[in-house]
Scaffold this motif. Structure first.
Motif, PDB file in Angstrom:
ATOM      1  N   ILE A 151     -25.847   3.385   5.293  1.00  0.00           N
ATOM      2  CA  ILE A 151     -26.381   4.673   5.730  1.00  0.00           C
ATOM      3  C   ILE A 151     -27.759   4.506   6.359  1.00  0.00           C
ATOM      4  O   ILE A 151     -28.090   5.181   7.347  1.00  0.00           O
ATOM      5  CB  ILE A 151     -26.445   5.659   4.538  1.00  0.00           C
ATOM      6  N   SER A 152     -28.562   3.599   5.833  1.00  0.00           N
ATOM      7  CA  SER A 152     -29.917   3.402   6.362  1.00  0.00           C
ATOM      8  C   SER A 152     -29.913   2.819   7.773  1.00  0.00           C
ATOM      9  O   SER A 152     -30.934   2.859   8.465  1.00  0.00           O
ATOM     10  CB  SER A 152     -30.723   2.492   5.434  1.00  0.00           C
ATOM     11  N   GLU A 153     -28.780   2.276   8.206  1.00  0.00           N
ATOM     12  CA  GLU A 153     -28.671   1.697   9.552  1.00  0.00           C
ATOM     13  C   GLU A 153     -28.323   2.736  10.613  1.00  0.00           C
ATOM     14  O   GLU A 153     -28.293   2.420  11.803  1.00  0.00           O
ATOM     15  CB  GLU A 153     -27.601   0.604   9.565  1.00  0.00           C
ATOM     16  N   LEU A 154     -28.061   3.960  10.195  1.00  0.00           N
ATOM     17  CA  LEU A 154     -27.605   4.992  11.112  1.00  0.00           C
ATOM     18  C   LEU A 154     -28.747   5.891  11.560  1.00  0.00           C
ATOM     19  O   LEU A 154     -29.730   6.093  10.833  1.00  0.00           O
ATOM     20  CB  LEU A 154     -26.538   5.861  10.439  1.00  0.00           C
ATOM     21  N   SER A 155     -28.599   6.454  12.750  1.00  0.00           N
ATOM     22  CA  SER A 155     -29.535   7.469  13.219  1.00  0.00           C
ATOM     23  C   SER A 155     -29.281   8.783  12.482  1.00  0.00           C
ATOM     24  O   SER A 155     -28.277   8.936  11.777  1.00  0.00           O
ATOM     25  CB  SER A 155     -29.360   7.693  14.723  1.00  0.00           C
ATOM     26  N   GLY A 156     -30.187   9.739  12.667  1.00  0.00           N
ATOM     27  CA  GLY A 156     -30.007  11.049  12.037  1.00  0.00           C
ATOM     28  C   GLY A 156     -28.726  11.723  12.473  1.00  0.00           C
ATOM     29  O   GLY A 156     -28.016  12.325  11.655  1.00  0.00           O
ATOM     30  N   GLY A 157     -28.410  11.631  13.752  1.00  0.00           N
ATOM     31  CA  GLY A 157     -27.183  12.233  14.258  1.00  0.00           C
ATOM     32  C   GLY A 157     -25.942  11.582  13.679  1.00  0.00           C
ATOM     33  O   GLY A 157     -24.955  12.257  13.365  1.00  0.00           O
ATOM     34  N   GLU A 158     -25.982  10.258  13.525  1.00  0.00           N
ATOM     35  CA  GLU A 158     -24.840   9.546  12.948  1.00  0.00           C
ATOM     36  C   GLU A 158     -24.679   9.898  11.471  1.00  0.00           C
ATOM     37  O   GLU A 158     -23.559  10.061  10.978  1.00  0.00           O
ATOM     38  CB  GLU A 158     -25.030   8.045  13.133  1.00  0.00           C
ATOM     39  N   GLN A 159     -25.793  10.030  10.763  1.00  0.00           N
ATOM     40  CA  GLN A 159     -25.715  10.424   9.354  1.00  0.00           C
ATOM     41  C   GLN A 159     -25.111  11.820   9.211  1.00  0.00           C
ATOM     42  O   GLN A 159     -24.322  12.075   8.297  1.00  0.00           O
ATOM     43  CB  GLN A 159     -27.106  10.375   8.726  1.00  0.00           C
ATOM     44  N   GLN A 160     -25.481  12.719  10.113  1.00  0.00           N
ATOM     45  CA  GLN A 160     -24.910  14.058  10.040  1.00  0.00           C
ATOM     46  C   GLN A 160     -23.417  14.025  10.326  1.00  0.00           C
ATOM     47  O   GLN A 160     -22.639  14.765   9.711  1.00  0.00           O
ATOM     48  CB  GLN A 160     -25.617  15.002  11.005  1.00  0.00           C
ATOM     49  N   ARG A 161     -22.998  13.186  11.240  1.00  0.00           N
ATOM     50  CA  ARG A 161     -21.568  13.029  11.505  1.00  0.00           C
ATOM     51  C   ARG A 161     -20.829  12.539  10.260  1.00  0.00           C
ATOM     52  O   ARG A 161     -19.704  12.973   9.973  1.00  0.00           O
ATOM     53  CB  ARG A 161     -21.347  12.058  12.653  1.00  0.00           C
ATOM     54  N   VAL A 162     -21.449  11.625   9.515  1.00  0.00           N
ATOM     55  CA  VAL A 162     -20.828  11.131   8.281  1.00  0.00           C
ATOM     56  C   VAL A 162     -20.694  12.264   7.270  1.00  0.00           C
ATOM     57  O   VAL A 162     -19.664  12.407   6.609  1.00  0.00           O
ATOM     58  CB  VAL A 162     -21.648   9.960   7.691  1.00  0.00           C
ATOM     59  N   ALA A 163     -21.745  13.076   7.144  1.00  0.00           N
ATOM     60  CA  ALA A 163     -21.697  14.203   6.209  1.00  0.00           C
ATOM     61  C   ALA A 163     -20.592  15.189   6.587  1.00  0.00           C
ATOM     62  O   ALA A 163     -19.881  15.702   5.719  1.00  0.00           O
ATOM     63  CB  ALA A 163     -23.054  14.900   6.182  1.00  0.00           C
ATOM     64  N   SER A 176     -29.938  21.471  12.222  1.00  0.00           N
ATOM     65  CA  SER A 176     -31.308  21.910  12.497  1.00  0.00           C
ATOM     66  C   SER A 176     -32.303  20.760  12.590  1.00  0.00           C
ATOM     67  O   SER A 176     -33.375  20.910  13.179  1.00  0.00           O
ATOM     68  CB  SER A 176     -31.770  22.896  11.421  1.00  0.00           C
ATOM     69  N   ASN A 177     -31.975  19.605  12.021  1.00  0.00           N
ATOM     70  CA  ASN A 177     -32.906  18.469  12.057  1.00  0.00           C
ATOM     71  C   ASN A 177     -32.703  17.554  13.262  1.00  0.00           C
ATOM     72  O   ASN A 177     -33.388  16.532  13.380  1.00  0.00           O
ATOM     73  CB  ASN A 177     -32.768  17.632  10.773  1.00  0.00           C
ATOM     74  N   LEU A 178     -31.772  17.905  14.142  1.00  0.00           N
ATOM     75  CA  LEU A 178     -31.435  17.038  15.271  1.00  0.00           C
ATOM     76  C   LEU A 178     -32.129  17.506  16.540  1.00  0.00           C
ATOM     77  O   LEU A 178     -32.504  18.669  16.675  1.00  0.00           O
ATOM     78  CB  LEU A 178     -29.919  17.033  15.483  1.00  0.00           C
ATOM     79  N   ASP A 179     -32.283  16.576  17.492  1.00  0.00           N
ATOM     80  CA  ASP A 179     -32.886  16.952  18.773  1.00  0.00           C
ATOM     81  C   ASP A 179     -31.909  17.818  19.567  1.00  0.00           C
ATOM     82  O   ASP A 179     -30.720  17.897  19.258  1.00  0.00           O
ATOM     83  CB  ASP A 179     -33.309  15.720  19.572  1.00  0.00           C
ATOM     84  N   VAL A 180     -32.431  18.462  20.597  1.00  0.00           N
ATOM     85  CA  VAL A 180     -31.671  19.482  21.315  1.00  0.00           C
ATOM     86  C   VAL A 180     -30.374  18.929  21.906  1.00  0.00           C
ATOM     87  O   VAL A 180     -29.300  19.521  21.752  1.00  0.00           O
ATOM     88  CB  VAL A 180     -32.533  20.111  22.430  1.00  0.00           C
ATOM     89  N   ALA A 181     -30.456  17.781  22.580  1.00  0.00           N
ATOM     90  CA  ALA A 181     -29.273  17.231  23.248  1.00  0.00           C
ATOM     91  C   ALA A 181     -28.176  16.883  22.248  1.00  0.00           C
ATOM     92  O   ALA A 181     -26.995  17.196  22.456  1.00  0.00           O
ATOM     93  CB  ALA A 181     -29.662  15.989  24.053  1.00  0.00           C
ATOM     94  N   LEU A 182     -28.571  16.254  21.132  1.00  0.00           N
ATOM     95  CA  LEU A 182     -27.588  15.874  20.123  1.00  0.00           C
ATOM     96  C   LEU A 182     -27.021  17.108  19.423  1.00  0.00           C
ATOM     97  O   LEU A 182     -25.825  17.162  19.101  1.00  0.00           O
ATOM     98  CB  LEU A 182     -28.235  14.937  19.101  1.00  0.00           C
ATOM     99  N   ARG A 183     -27.863  18.096  19.214  1.00  0.00           N
ATOM    100  CA  ARG A 183     -27.391  19.327  18.583  1.00  0.00           C
ATOM    101  C   ARG A 183     -26.319  19.994  19.444  1.00  0.00           C
ATOM    102  O   ARG A 183     -25.295  20.450  18.941  1.00  0.00           O
ATOM    103  CB  ARG A 183     -28.572  20.269  18.347  1.00  0.00           C
ATOM    104  N   LYS A 184     -26.547  20.031  20.757  1.00  0.00           N
ATOM    105  CA  LYS A 184     -25.560  20.619  21.669  1.00  0.00           C
ATOM    106  C   LYS A 184     -24.240  19.858  21.615  1.00  0.00           C
ATOM    107  O   LYS A 184     -23.154  20.452  21.621  1.00  0.00           O
ATOM    108  CB  LYS A 184     -26.098  20.614  23.101  1.00  0.00           C
ATOM    109  N   GLU A 185     -24.331  18.533  21.567  1.00  0.00           N
ATOM    110  CA  GLU A 185     -23.123  17.703  21.525  1.00  0.00           C
ATOM    111  C   GLU A 185     -22.321  17.973  20.253  1.00  0.00           C
ATOM    112  O   GLU A 185     -21.100  18.159  20.303  1.00  0.00           O
ATOM    113  CB  GLU A 185     -23.524  16.228  21.593  1.00  0.00           C
ATOM    114  N   LEU A 186     -23.015  18.021  19.102  1.00  0.00           N
ATOM    115  CA  LEU A 186     -22.323  18.252  17.847  1.00  0.00           C
ATOM    116  C   LEU A 186     -21.802  19.687  17.731  1.00  0.00           C
ATOM    117  O   LEU A 186     -20.777  19.928  17.085  1.00  0.00           O
ATOM    118  CB  LEU A 186     -23.241  17.925  16.674  1.00  0.00           C
ATOM    119  N   GLN A 187     -22.487  20.642  18.342  1.00  0.00           N
ATOM    120  CA  GLN A 187     -21.964  22.006  18.372  1.00  0.00           C
ATOM    121  C   GLN A 187     -20.597  22.050  19.024  1.00  0.00           C
ATOM    122  O   GLN A 187     -19.656  22.665  18.507  1.00  0.00           O
ATOM    123  CB  GLN A 187     -22.937  22.924  19.126  1.00  0.00           C
TER     124      GLN A 187
END
Length: 342
Positions: A130-142, A161-172
């Motif tokens: 888990i520590s090897e992942l970015s914030g966006g990747e960790q959220q995907r795991v969750a 809410s903790n992700l940057d705008v571009a990544l937030r749009k992608e995950l939305q």
């Protein structure tokens, strides 16, 4: 699954977190609870999950009162804002954890975990820590951990809410696609009005423990029932008006607006959305005024203008590039709400 809340009330001492909250989400809907911090939305979702008990009111799943059921028997799983992943387990084992707890056969666990990770685009990192992942990747795991469990209801507490705008749009977009494909009920907590409008089939708007708006995104946006709902969604211009006659209303600076139809009362609040102010021409019918342009901001697809109209400051959004310091504008639409008698 049909999810219904009836008059949910929750107090912490003298503080009322929820004040008779009711809503209904139909089978397979993406349902959002929109509100700013302190509105009570997280308390509501924790009550649905069974992590807290209401002081009054009921939650029903398909008509069955689930108040007496513990969290693990409600058939709802939750995705937290802070991910809540196990740092000592790799990606695969984090996603498999809930399935193992439910004693699912190992061959089925592997198929489900791999399929879920593929759907979220992180199958290539299933054995990473888990520590090897970015914030966006960790959220995907969750999210994957919640999706892997065959639950009809998934509860999201501001997951992006903790992700940057571009990544937030992608995950939305990914969340919306997954919800459509699986047909599950998503109940989604957010303070982001654009996110709620984009994702939801239905939504409620909350403030200080109460529901102010309820309906489809289009209904809530185009037909607000409250001053709070109208001003919270969209970057609203809010005006105080006094009634002059049947259909004319005046601000304290002398700006007079004409409304179609009579509204009872003497004093009013009005909400004008920036996109409902448009460039116009002198002499046109309707609420047309001469405006002074105090500031201009390029916003990509449109321009934002700070205007002064007969002593009133307004914000306008338009695709038109106005090049002079003065312009004629029309207020095409506004929402008006009577104040309580003073």
């Amino acid at each position: 699954m049909n999810i219904r809340a009836e008059n949910i009330t929750k107090k912490y001492g003298d503080f009322t977190a929820l004040n008779g909250v009711s809503f209904e989400s139909g089978d397979g809907e993406f349902f959002s609870v929109l509100g700013k911090s302190g509105s009570g939305k997280t308390t509501l979702i924790r009550i649905i999950a069974g992590l807290e008990r209401p002081d009054a009111g009921k939650i029903y799943f398909d008509g069955v009162d689930i108040d007496s059921l513990p969290a693990h028997k409600r058939g709802a799983v939750m995705v937290f804002q802070n991910y809540a992943l196990f740092p000592h387990l790799n990606v695969f084992d984090n996603v498999a954890f809930g399935l193992e707890e439910r004693r699912v056969p190992k061959t089925e666990i592997r198929k489900t975990v791999v399929r879920t990770l593929v759907s979220l685009g992180i199958d290539g990192k299933m054995y990473r820590g888990i520590s090897e992942l970015s914030g966006g990747e960790q959220q995907r795991v969750a999210i994957a951990r919640a999706l892997a469990i065959e639950s009809k209801v998934i509860l999201f507490d501001e997951p992006l809410s903790n992700l940057d705008v571009a990544l937030r749009k992608e995950l939305q977009r990914e969340l919306k696609s997954i919800q459509r494909q699986t047909g599950r009920n998503f109940i989604y907590i957010t303070h982001d009005q654009e996110e709620a409008l984009m994702l939801s089939d239905k939504l409620i708007v909350m403030d200080r423990g109460s529901v102010y708006e309820s309906g489809t995104p289009q209904e809530v946006y185009e037909q607000p029932k409250s001053l709070f709902g109208a001003s919270f969604i969209g970057n609203a211009n809010v005006l105080q008006l006094e009634k002059l006659d049947r259909d004319k209303f005046k601000t304290s600076t002398g700006l007079v607006l004409k409304n179609n139809g009579e509204i009872m009362g003497k004093y009013f609040d009005a909400v004008v959305r920036p996109e409902h102010i448009v460039p116009s021409q002198q002499g046109m019918a309707g609420n047309v005024f001469k405006a002074s342009i105090a500031a201009k901001f390029f916003r990509g697809a449109f321009f934002e203008y700070s205007l002064t109209v007969e002593g009133v400051s307004l914000v306008m959004l338009t695709q038109h590039d106005l090049r002079s310091s003065d312009a004629f504008i029309a207020i095409e639409k506004f929402f008006i709400f009577p104040k309580d008698a003073v």
